[in-house]
Design a protein around this motif. Structure first.
Motif, mmCIF file in Angstrom:
data_model
loop_
_atom_site.group_PDB
_atom_site.id
_atom_site.type_symbol
_atom_site.label_atom_id
_atom_site.label_comp_id
_atom_site.label_asym_id
_atom_site.label_seq_id
_atom_site.Cartn_x
_atom_site.Cartn_y
_atom_site.Cartn_z
ATOM 1 N N MET A 1 0.838 -1.254 0.022
ATOM 2 C CA MET A 1 0.063 -0.055 -0.064
ATOM 3 C C MET A 1 0.846 1.184 0.116
ATOM 4 S SD MET A 1 -3.401 -0.102 2.102
ATOM 5 C CE MET A 1 -2.813 -0.310 3.649
ATOM 6 N N ARG A 2 0.130 2.627 -0.483
ATOM 7 C CA ARG A 2 0.809 3.527 -0.259
ATOM 8 C C ARG A 2 0.338 4.230 0.848
ATOM 9 N NH1 ARG A 2 3.857 0.981 -2.239
ATOM 10 N NH2 ARG A 2 4.587 0.852 -4.121
ATOM 11 N N PRO A 3 1.322 5.382 1.363
ATOM 12 C CA PRO A 3 0.789 6.100 2.465
ATOM 13 C C PRO A 3 -0.299 6.808 2.272
ATOM 14 C CG PRO A 3 3.026 6.456 2.072
ATOM 15 C CD PRO A 3 2.651 5.684 1.034
ATOM 16 N N ALA A 4 -1.292 7.244 3.262
ATOM 17 C CA ALA A 4 -2.359 8.230 2.848
ATOM 18 C C ALA A 4 -1.708 9.586 2.760
ATOM 19 C CB ALA A 4 -3.331 8.207 4.163
ATOM 20 N N SER A 5 -2.255 10.551 2.258
ATOM 21 C CA SER A 5 -2.044 11.904 1.855
ATOM 22 C C SER A 5 -1.302 12.466 3.097
ATOM 23 C CB SER A 5 -2.732 12.661 1.223
ATOM 24 O OG SER A 5 -2.861 12.198 -0.166
ATOM 25 N N PHE A 6 -0.268 13.216 3.084
ATOM 26 C CA PHE A 6 0.320 14.080 3.989
ATOM 27 C C PHE A 6 1.028 15.366 3.598
ATOM 28 C CE2 PHE A 6 3.239 10.879 3.220
ATOM 29 C CZ PHE A 6 4.605 11.526 2.976
ATOM 30 N N TYR A 8 4.431 17.647 3.728
ATOM 31 C CA TYR A 8 5.812 17.572 3.947
ATOM 32 C C TYR A 8 6.592 18.798 4.196
ATOM 33 C CZ TYR A 8 10.637 16.166 2.753
ATOM 34 O OH TYR A 8 11.820 16.103 2.614
ATOM 35 N N LEU A 28 10.741 12.918 10.493
ATOM 36 C CA LEU A 28 11.102 11.918 9.531
ATOM 37 C C LEU A 28 12.603 12.097 9.831
ATOM 38 C CD1 LEU A 28 10.670 9.816 7.383
ATOM 39 C CD2 LEU A 28 10.584 11.723 5.820
ATOM 40 N N ILE A 35 7.753 5.035 7.615
ATOM 41 C CA ILE A 35 7.359 4.820 6.319
ATOM 42 C C ILE A 35 6.467 3.401 6.369
ATOM 43 C CG2 ILE A 35 7.836 4.662 3.925
ATOM 44 C CD1 ILE A 35 10.046 6.663 4.594
ATOM 45 N N ALA A 36 7.196 2.555 6.949
ATOM 46 C CA ALA A 36 6.370 1.065 6.859
ATOM 47 C C ALA A 36 5.080 1.156 7.583
ATOM 48 C CB ALA A 36 7.297 -0.069 7.653
ATOM 49 N N LYS A 39 2.580 3.212 5.368
ATOM 50 C CA LYS A 39 2.159 2.583 4.135
ATOM 51 C C LYS A 39 1.093 1.403 4.671
ATOM 52 C CE LYS A 39 5.195 1.106 1.330
ATOM 53 N NZ LYS A 39 6.401 0.319 0.529
ATOM 54 N N ARG A 41 -0.725 1.838 6.942
ATOM 55 C CA ARG A 41 -1.887 2.800 7.532
ATOM 56 C C ARG A 41 -1.950 2.541 9.133
ATOM 57 N NH1 ARG A 41 -4.824 5.081 3.025
ATOM 58 N NH2 ARG A 41 -3.323 5.036 1.183
ATOM 59 N N ASP A 50 10.920 16.564 7.940
ATOM 60 C CA ASP A 50 11.979 15.940 7.527
ATOM 61 C C ASP A 50 13.021 16.393 8.080
ATOM 62 O OD1 ASP A 50 14.175 14.519 6.158
ATOM 63 O OD2 ASP A 50 13.383 14.425 4.288
#
Lengths: 269, 153
Positions: A1-6, A8, A28, A35-36, A39, A41, A50
């Motif tokens: 899966m990809r992360p939900a929008s956030f 940065y 971050l 990140i895992a 992903k 969620r 960052d």
């Protein structure tokens, strides 16, 4: 899966980073846990700041027998450090058992601590070394005993605007220590881990036996009477380990006791 | 974002949630970078970031801003295999080949720092790369062979 929008934001200095954190951003660093988790969620932060380019947070130094490790120092840096290999090789060993080469090339000690997973490798070692977390914001900084940073499952005690800057601990001539873990997979997440360090006093840290890493104060106190009483003190603790398909609570506690005995024997005998 | 990919400059438009592995595959066409487990375990997406091996499925694209990315496309090619790839072929260190790009990157990363690794060191260096076909023995042989060839020049 990809992360939900956030959102940065790249922090160019500590004040930037701290101000973003005060607005609810999550720092971050290497991202190998964060990140895992995003992903899958398990975590859906709205804003990441960052801090990867804040070079002041990197590096290992020693000043009057006190070692300081910057929060962004990576696991691979811990393993390669001649200073740490000489003074606290069991910390290097714990770092070398994290993930794999690729993960250790990015994951940082600060991330390992702040992610506050009960099974993380470094917290028990830092607890046993009586380490202090140096925590700072744009306004102030404070020092906290490392075990007080762990509040619950993946919950740390940093308040809004605070960032972990470094961990510090004293090293003593002739200091000994041990790191033990049981992991179902080579270099996988341990079921239980234990660290014992000698020094001015003997420190005992464990992971996997509760919702967060713990200092075993009663075991430490009982050690003046020897290993037997210390293990009895361990039996008297009310642990609440995670339970999952890999292992139940009883098994983890049993393993914890064995690892503790071996670590104590290694350090004290 | 801007970064260097296999020696050339690249510019891409990405959102913060875009992973580096997706940029490399979908925007840049460097499809040697594979997506296996997609959760940082299997190592099929291993690349060099600023000269160090990392798993590109656990790196945000924005984290590669201004950095140097190297994939297999940067060195060997089908017509001209590099030493590690050649050794993998000769030692039958692949069957389906899905894990191979990541394996080759990890092997190169090892040999860069340790030109004459022991079996144990090779195994430790390749822990983060899973292969479901070969059983790893031939991969071990291939890395040893590549090490010997690189040393003898």
């Amino acid at each position: 899966m990809r992360p939900a929008s956030f959102g940065y934001q790249l922090a160019s200095n500590l004040i930037d980073a701290s101000q973003a954190c005060a607005r609810g951003a999550i720092p971050l660093a290497g991202g190998q846990s964060l990140i895992a988790a995003m992903k899958s969620r398990q975590m859906t932060p709205e804003l990441l700041v960052d801090i990867g380019e804040l070079r002041d947070l990197r590096g290992i130094s020693i000043k009057s027998e006190r070692i300081r490790i910057g929060a962004l120092t990576r696991h691979c840096d811990l393993i390669r450090s001649e200073l740490l290999k000489e003074k606290v090789p069991w910390l290097c060993e714990a770092a070398s058992l994290i993930g794999d080469v690729q993960i250790r090339n990015r994951g940082s000690i600060g991330g390992n601590v702040c992610f506050a997973d009960p099974r993380a490798n470094l917290p028990p070692v830092l607890i046993s070394l009586n380490a202090t977390a140096v925590v700072g914001s744009s306004e102030s900084s404070r020092e906290v005993p490392i075990e007080n940073l762990f509040q619950g499952f993946r919950e740390n005690a940093l308040v809004a605007g605070e960032i972990l800057l470094a961990v510090e601990f004293d090293v003593v001539e002739g200091q000994k220590g041990s790191y033990r873990e049981l992991s179902p997979q080579l270099n996988g997440v341990p079921l239980v881990n234990v660290s014992v360090s000698s020094g001015n006093s003997i420190g005992v840290g464990v992971g996997g036996l509760n919702s967060c890493p713990l200092r075993l104060i009663r075991v430490e106190e009982a050690l003046v009477d020897g290993i037997g009483p210390a293990l009895e003190a361990f039996d008297g603790e009310a642990f609440e380990p995670l339970e999952d398909l890999q292992a139940g609570a009883k098994y983890r506690i049993k393993v914890g006791r064995v690892l503790l005995r071996r670590a104590l024997e290694e350090v004290l005998n | 974002m801007q970064f260097r990919l296999n020696g050339g400059d690249r510019k891409c438009k990405v959102s913060p949630r875009t992973l580096l592995v997706d940029v490399l595959r979908d925007e840049c066409g460097t499809t040697s970078v594979h997506i296996g487990c997609d959760e940082g375990i299997c190592g099929a997406c291993t690349i060099f970031l600023n000269g160090e091996s990392v798993k590109s499925c656990l790196v945000l694209a924005v984290q590669a801003e201004g950095k140097d990315v190297e994939t297999l496309e940067g060195t060997g090619s089908v017509k001209e295999l590099d030493v590690v790839q050649q050794a993998f072929g000769e030692e039958f260190a692949l069957q389906c080949g899905f894990c191979t790009p990541g394996m080759v990157v990890s092997a190169r990363a090892l040999l860069k720092n340790n030109p004459n690794p022991t079996d144990q060191e090779i195994r430790a260096a390749m822990v983060g790369n899973l292969c479901r076909c070969t059983g790893y023995q031939n991969i071990l042989k291939a890395v040893k062979k590549a090490a010997e060839r690189l040393q003898s020049g």
